[in-house]
Scaffold this motif. Structure first.
Motif, short mmCIF file in Angstrom:
data_model
loop_
_atom_site.label_atom_id
_atom_site.label_comp_id
_atom_site.label_asym_id
_atom_site.label_seq_id
_atom_site.Cartn_x
_atom_site.Cartn_y
_atom_site.Cartn_z
N ASN A 126 0.83 -1.20 0.00
CA ASN A 126 0.00 0.00 0.00
C ASN A 126 0.87 1.25 0.00
O ASN A 126 2.07 1.19 0.31
N LEU A 127 0.26 2.38 -0.36
CA LEU A 127 0.94 3.67 -0.32
C LEU A 127 -0.04 4.74 0.12
O LEU A 127 -1.25 4.50 0.15
N GLY A 128 0.48 5.92 0.44
CA GLY A 128 -0.38 7.04 0.82
C GLY A 128 -0.02 7.60 2.18
O GLY A 128 1.12 7.49 2.63
N ALA A 129 -1.03 8.19 2.84
CA ALA A 129 -0.84 8.83 4.16
C ALA A 129 0.34 9.78 4.12
O ALA A 129 1.27 9.69 4.91
N ALA A 130 0.29 10.72 3.16
CA ALA A 130 1.41 11.62 2.91
C ALA A 130 1.26 12.97 3.58
O ALA A 130 1.87 13.95 3.15
N THR A 131 0.48 13.04 4.64
CA THR A 131 0.28 14.30 5.35
C THR A 131 1.53 14.68 6.13
O THR A 131 2.06 13.84 6.86
N PRO A 132 2.01 15.93 6.01
CA PRO A 132 3.15 16.35 6.84
C PRO A 132 2.75 16.34 8.31
O PRO A 132 1.78 16.95 8.70
N VAL A 133 3.51 15.60 9.12
CA VAL A 133 3.20 15.47 10.55
C VAL A 133 4.18 16.28 11.34
O VAL A 133 5.39 16.12 11.19
N GLN A 134 3.67 17.18 12.21
CA GLN A 134 4.51 17.98 13.08
C GLN A 134 3.94 17.95 14.48
O GLN A 134 2.76 17.70 14.68
N ILE A 135 4.79 18.25 15.44
CA ILE A 135 4.35 18.26 16.84
C ILE A 135 3.55 19.52 17.11
O ILE A 135 3.88 20.60 16.64
N GLY A 136 2.47 19.36 17.88
CA GLY A 136 1.78 20.53 18.39
C GLY A 136 0.67 21.05 17.51
O GLY A 136 0.26 22.18 17.66
N GLY A 137 0.11 20.27 16.61
CA GLY A 137 -0.97 20.75 15.79
C GLY A 137 -1.77 19.61 15.22
O GLY A 137 -1.27 18.51 15.05
N PRO A 138 -3.04 19.84 14.86
CA PRO A 138 -3.84 18.79 14.27
C PRO A 138 -3.41 18.51 12.84
O PRO A 138 -2.78 19.34 12.20
N LEU A 139 -3.75 17.36 12.34
CA LEU A 139 -3.43 17.04 10.96
C LEU A 139 -4.26 17.90 10.04
O LEU A 139 -5.48 17.97 10.17
N PRO A 140 -3.65 18.57 9.07
CA PRO A 140 -4.40 19.44 8.18
C PRO A 140 -5.37 18.63 7.35
O PRO A 140 -5.04 17.58 6.81
N GLY A 141 -6.60 19.15 7.23
CA GLY A 141 -7.59 18.50 6.39
C GLY A 141 -8.40 17.45 7.11
O GLY A 141 -9.41 16.98 6.60
N LEU A 142 -7.98 17.03 8.31
CA LEU A 142 -8.72 16.03 9.07
C LEU A 142 -9.83 16.71 9.86
O LEU A 142 -9.79 17.92 10.13
N PRO A 143 -10.86 15.94 10.25
CA PRO A 143 -11.96 16.56 11.01
C PRO A 143 -11.45 17.20 12.29
O PRO A 143 -10.48 16.75 12.88
N ASP A 144 -12.16 18.22 12.74
CA ASP A 144 -11.77 18.92 13.96
C ASP A 144 -11.91 18.01 15.16
O ASP A 144 -12.72 17.09 15.18
N ALA A 145 -11.07 18.27 16.17
CA ALA A 145 -11.09 17.42 17.36
C ALA A 145 -12.38 17.55 18.16
O ALA A 145 -12.72 16.68 18.94
N ASN A 146 -13.16 18.63 17.96
CA ASN A 146 -14.41 18.86 18.68
C ASN A 146 -15.55 19.05 17.69
O ASN A 146 -16.07 20.15 17.52
N PRO A 147 -15.98 17.97 17.00
CA PRO A 147 -17.03 18.13 16.02
C PRO A 147 -18.35 18.54 16.63
O PRO A 147 -19.16 19.19 15.99
N ASP A 148 -18.61 18.12 17.88
CA ASP A 148 -19.88 18.46 18.49
C ASP A 148 -20.06 19.96 18.63
O ASP A 148 -21.13 20.49 18.41
N LYS A 149 -18.98 20.63 19.00
CA LYS A 149 -19.06 22.09 19.14
C LYS A 149 -19.36 22.75 17.82
O LYS A 149 -20.14 23.68 17.72
N ASP A 150 -18.72 22.23 16.73
CA ASP A 150 -18.96 22.81 15.42
C ASP A 150 -20.40 22.60 14.99
O ASP A 150 -21.05 23.50 14.47
#
Length: 467
Positions: A126-150
């Motif tokens: 398989n291939l993919g999962a090419a999101t740049p991962v850095q410490i201290g922030g959510p993954l860009p483009g992924l759902p927000d950590a608090n969908p209920d609030k939204d």
């Protein structure tokens, strides 16, 4: 003599006639040579050096094709870009091949596969999962950590705008999207899915990737891969088009040289961390015991290697500063025990080790056991020092006036109430309230102004445990 010369000339000519066809045949086989580069594990500076040297060697040997076999979870973006630049500049066609079955080309591996002239995968990969991962922030483009609030905000008809993404994360993501789309357009592959792999961390199996036009073919092994790409036309650096003839190409694996292997070892974050600690400890031991030489030499070499490795890795300088502060406080604790300074040094050291590396890519993380062992060594050192200090406080005094009291002394000469005695391997002036004879053994009662005050040794009675 002439006969000997004629014989030598004839022998040289015969050897030349035999060697020439073999050399010509070797040259023909050399033009149909398939070289294999194997990339296993995290992609780092050592991998980039290995690929660069291998592509240069393939160009020198005029190889027909280079097979870049990959099984990687990802790696450093800087090393990935170096590999991509080398692949794009290569005049030898590079075939990216995710193999064997069970392997994957995640994160940085996906970008490199897109950069190759021909992309292939083995079944079960398989291939993919090419999101740049850095410490201290959510993954860009992924759902927000608090969908209920939204959802609640939307239901209530709130006019507030969505929370803005972290600027640095957005910049890194957009830069990665631009890179992978440009590679997809260059090689004629699916650019839309490539963007999803970056923004949404999507992955594909081998067959799904073939149907989505992410790769060019699926091959069970390298022999089948070379048969399938035989006759394909690819455009290499400089705009030249080459038609591959690989069905009967000789296969040869290119192993990384000792330099690349050495870089791979020292650029492991755990090894670099240990090298730095060994270097600092070596210098501390050399400064505390001048003349030992070996700790200083070994420490200097390890420290330089550790700093070189850290320079090649993405480190957090605040974490490095905390590590150095922690070591400094622990050294102070050794020479001036206060407990508080030692505890502060351990806390600073552990926090700095946790913060040291900026990325959380697999294979590029500092191991918790390594941090724990290093912290345990520091704690053990402090406990040893504090234990030694406590024993020293409770033990007998070995220096100063108190150490002289109670010692036996031999009278060397005596006149009235003064004379000289021999004790502790030294000759001392002495005085007392009694008259003594030379050779008599007395006891030191006190010391005043470098003069010993002596007296006769007390004699115990039988009832007191002696005679």
């Amino acid at each position: 003599m002439q006969n000997v010369q004629a014989t030598l000339v004839a022998a040289v000519a015969a050897v030349a006639l035999l060697v020439s066809p073999l050399a010509a045949r070797a040259g023909e086989n050399g033009s149909k040579l398939a070289l294999t580069i194997s990339v296993d594990g995290a992609i780092g500076p050592a991998t980039a050096r290995y690929v660069k040297d291998a592509l240069a060697k393939a160009s020198e040997r005029r190889a027909e094709v280079v097979v870049l076999r990959m099984n990687t979870p990802g790696g450093l973006s800087t090393s990935m870009r170096e590999i991509i630049a080398d692949v794009l500049a290569s005049r030898v066609p590079v075939v990216g091949y995710v193999a064997p079955s069970g392997a994957h080309a995640a994160s940085a591996g996906t970008y490199i596969l897109y950069a190759t002239h021909i992309a292939a995968m083995a079944p079960g990969t398989n291939l993919g999962a090419a999101t740049p991962v850095q410490i201290g922030g959510p993954l860009p483009g992924l759902p927000d950590a608090n969908p209920d609030k939204d959802d609640k905000g939307k239901k209530e008809g709130s006019d507030q705008k969505p929370k803005t993404k972290d600027a640095m994360t957005a910049k890194a993501t957009n830069d990665a999207v631009a890179l992978i789309r440009s590679l997809a357009e260059l090689r004629g592959r699916n650019a839309d899915w490539a963007e999803k792999a970056v923004r949404e961390a999507e992955s594909l199996s081998a067959n799904a990737a073939l149907q989505a036009k992410v790769i060019d073919l699926v091959a069970r092994d390298q022999a089948e891969l070379l048969r399938q790409i035989d006759g394909r036309a690819v455009e290499v650096a400089g705009g030249d088009t080459r038609r591959l003839a690989t069905s009967e190409a000789a296969r040869e694996a290119l192993d990384p040289g000792w330099i690349a292997q050495f870089l791979r070892v020292i650029t492991d974050p755990n090894i670099a961390f240990i090298l730095m600690l060994v270097g600092i400890y070596g210098l501390i031991f050399e400064l505390s015991s001048p003349g030992a030489v070996a700790p200083g030499v070994i420490g200097t070499i390890c420290l330089l290697l550790g700093l070189y490795a850290l320079n090649m890795l993405p480190i957090n300088y605040a974490g490095l500063a905390l590590i150095l502060l922690g070591i400094t406080l622990l050294v102070i604790e050794v020479f001036n025990p206060t407990v508080v300074i030692g505890i502060g040094g351990i806390i600073a050291f552990v926090l700095g080790a946790v913060m040291l590396f900026e990325l959380e890519e697999p294979g590029l993380r500092l191991s918790w056991p390594v941090i724990g062992i290093a912290a345990a060594i520091f704690v053990g050192m402090i406990l040893v020092v504090l234990g030694s200090l406590r024993r020293a406080q409770k033990g007998p005094v070995r220096l100063g006036a108190q150490a002289m009291r109670g010692l036996s002394a031999e009278i060397l000469d005596w006149s009235e109430r003064e004379g000289h005695v021999f004790t502790h391997g030294e000759r001392w002036q002495a005085r007392g309230t009694e008259a003594f004879k030379p050779g008599e053994v007395v006891e030191v009662a006190n010391i005043q102004d470098l003069t010993l005050v002596v007296r006769r040794r007390p004699v115990l009675t039988a009832g007191e445990g002696g005679t």
